[in-house]
Design an enzyme around this catalytic site. Structure first.
Site, short mmCIF file in Angstrom:
data_model
loop_
_atom_site.label_atom_id
_atom_site.label_comp_id
_atom_site.label_asym_id
_atom_site.label_seq_id
_atom_site.Cartn_x
_atom_site.Cartn_y
_atom_site.Cartn_z
N ASN A 146 48.03 -18.66 27.12
CA ASN A 146 48.00 -19.85 27.96
C ASN A 146 46.70 -19.90 28.78
O ASN A 146 45.80 -20.67 28.48
CB ASN A 146 49.25 -19.86 28.85
CG ASN A 146 49.49 -21.19 29.51
OD1 ASN A 146 48.58 -21.98 29.65
ND2 ASN A 146 50.72 -21.46 29.90
N ASP A 147 46.58 -19.00 29.77
CA ASP A 147 45.38 -19.04 30.63
C ASP A 147 44.09 -18.87 29.82
O ASP A 147 43.07 -19.48 30.14
CB ASP A 147 45.44 -17.91 31.68
CG ASP A 147 46.60 -18.10 32.65
OD1 ASP A 147 47.11 -19.23 32.73
OD2 ASP A 147 46.99 -17.11 33.29
N VAL A 148 44.14 -18.01 28.79
CA VAL A 148 42.88 -17.68 28.09
C VAL A 148 42.41 -18.80 27.17
O VAL A 148 41.34 -18.70 26.57
CB VAL A 148 42.99 -16.34 27.31
CG1 VAL A 148 43.33 -15.19 28.23
CG2 VAL A 148 43.99 -16.44 26.17
#
Ligand code: NDP
Length: 461
Positions: A387-389
């Site tokens: 998600n964040d990456v």
């Protein structure tokens, strides 16, 4: 024989242990030799601990302590889930810090009777680094396990942060005060201990967003540096060597992780809050769900596929089916690569470890810098519990807590499949505009189930 001096033999064993540590660490650098390297380093540690135990007046205490530590360590390592290893590492760092903190504290009483300036400086510095590592690591454990969440503006958190800044000047102030008031050292010394422990909490509490990996590597390095100082204090060579190895390798990892986040270590530690609870309230539009059958039809016609794993792949333990899907895609004529972000998952190298366990060839792994320039050529990017990456806010939204962090730019691929269970955010707590992009399709469900469904579709061919 009665006057036999063990010191020389002890030093030879320490040297042997140090050689085993260094050889072990070197072997950890390669997947094929890592397991052996781990065993060699552990043997070095057993030798070092046993040689140290020779000095202990009552050998029974030493044997019981070694057995107890060994059994607890073995049980934890067998029982702990792969997804909980980062929390366990945080606790290990903390206990390393606590051990050195207690060693230095125990030396204080001896010093008061036999004042030696260098020893005083060593005691105070060891207590500082060990104490900050201990309480800071406990907070890191709480954050990683989701037990601690801090918002910008929390009054209590701000008090702890102020105590961290206070603790930075506490070292020289304590040294000066102790040298003047050595007769009544207790009050100064115990105040110092309290400030150090509370300061450690304030050190890690404000760090959020995607910056935790850097802090965890730094705490790991601190635990080594504290051990090296304790080694100087006890004049114990193997503690100095082992501590320096951990300290130096942790520092190198910290710099690598900070670079991966496009930040400097100072920037991460001292530039306030990157709230872990913030989320964009912007209306991003509608998501487009897809099912496994339709996703399969697109994949079957793809000639190049990028697989981007993240923390969710670790949670789902989907690495083996992911490898199977990769092989089926290759058999179907597609070129398959695995995009690995340095902070994907919850510990450095998390994705590499999982994919190695599933026997995915290292040659297929690519880093963001290598894959981003050619992202447009991929027919499909399959995002598996990441998600964040892969969050484009990091490059497109200057106000975002993760702004500036390099990402794998999957949104530039022709089609993106995002495999996750819901619309919830990742570790940084930030909404992800990728899910709403025109070329994105959401394949909702547990990652292992979703990939298994895709595998079944291929096998039904
Ligand atoms: P993220 O934490 O950003 O996202 C993981 C996603 O996985 C979630 O959105 C979740 O969504 C999904 N997920 C969880 N369980 C499953 C499941 N069973 N099946 C499918 N999906 C699942 O992970 P990333 O790897 O993208 O990023 C790592 C983050 O962790 C970064 O912010 C990094 O800074 C931080 N971090 C990294 C460390 C490291 O050393 N690597 C250490 C500490 C923090 P849903 O619930 O909807 O399924």
């Amino acid at each position: 024989m009665e006057n036999f001096d063990f010191t020389n033999i002890q030093n030879i064993i320490y040297m042997l242990s140090a050689m085993l540590f260094i050889t072990g660490i070197k072997m950890l650098g390669k997947e094929s030799t890592a397991q052996k390297g781990n065993f060699i380093s552990a043997t070095g540690m057993l030798l070092a601990v046993s040689a140290t135990a020779i000095n202990i007046v009552n050998p029974l205490i030493a044997i019981v302590a070694i057995l107890l530590g060994g059994i607890i360590g073995a049980v934890i390592s067998v029982k702990v889930k792969m997804t909980s290893i980062p929390e366990m590492v945080a606790l290990f760092n903390g206990f390393g810090g606590l051990a050195t903190f207690l060693i230095a504290w125990s030396q204080m009483n001896n010093l008061v009777n036999d004042i030696a300036i260098l020893q005083f400086v060593l005691v105070v510095i060891t207590i500082y680094i060990g104490g900050v590592t201990f309480s800071g690591s406990l907070v890191a454990f709480g954050k990683l396990s989701g037990r601690i969440n801090v918002n910008k503006g929390d009054v209590l958190a701000n008090i702890f942060v102020s105590l961290f800044y206070l603790s930075l000047i506490a070292v020289p102030v304590t040294l000066i005060a102790l040298s003047i008031y050595i007769e009544t050292y207790q009050l100064i010394f115990y105040t110092f201990l309290a400030i150090v422990i509370l300061g450690g909490i304030g050190f890690v509490l404000p760090i959020g967003g995607g910056d935790m990996p850097v802090v965890i590597s730094l705490l790991n390095s601190f635990s080594g540096i504290a051990a090296a100082f304790a080694g100087l204090l006890l004049v114990n060579n193997v503690l100095i060597v082992a501590g320096s190895l951990v300290g130096a390798s942790g520092l190198i990892l910290t710099i690598i992780m900070a670079k991966a986040m496009n930040r400097t270590v100072g920037n991460i530690l001292f530039v306030g809050y990157a709230s872990s609870n913030s989320s964009s309230s912007k209306d991003e539009g509608e998501v487009k769900p897809i099912n496994a059958e339709d996703a399969y039809l697109i994949l079957e016609n793809s000639s190049s596929v990028l697989i981007v794993p993240g923390y969710g792949m670790a949670v789902a333990q989907a690495q083996h089916v992911v490898r199977e899907l990769g092989e089926l895609l290759e058999e179907n004529g597609a070129e398959v690569k695995y995009g690995i972000h340095p902070v994907a998952g919850r510990m450095p190298g998390h994705m590499n470890v999982l994919l190695a366990e599933a026997n995915v060839s290292y040659d297929l792994l690519v880093e963001p810098d290598d894959v981003n320039p050619t992202m447009e050529v991929f027919d499909v990017a399959i995002v598996i519990g990441a998600n964040d990456v892969v969050n484009p806010s990091a490059t497109e939204e200057p106000g975002s807590p993760i702004y500036g962090m390099p990402i794998i730019e999957v949104h530039k691929a022709k089609t993106v499949f995002v495999l996750k269970r819901s619309m919830s955010s990742g570790f940084a707590g930030v909404q992800n505009p990728l899910f709403f992009k025109e070329n994105t399709r959401m394949l909702f469900g547990d990652a292992k189930d979703s990939i298994s469904n895709l595998v079944s579709e291929f096998k039904e061919l």
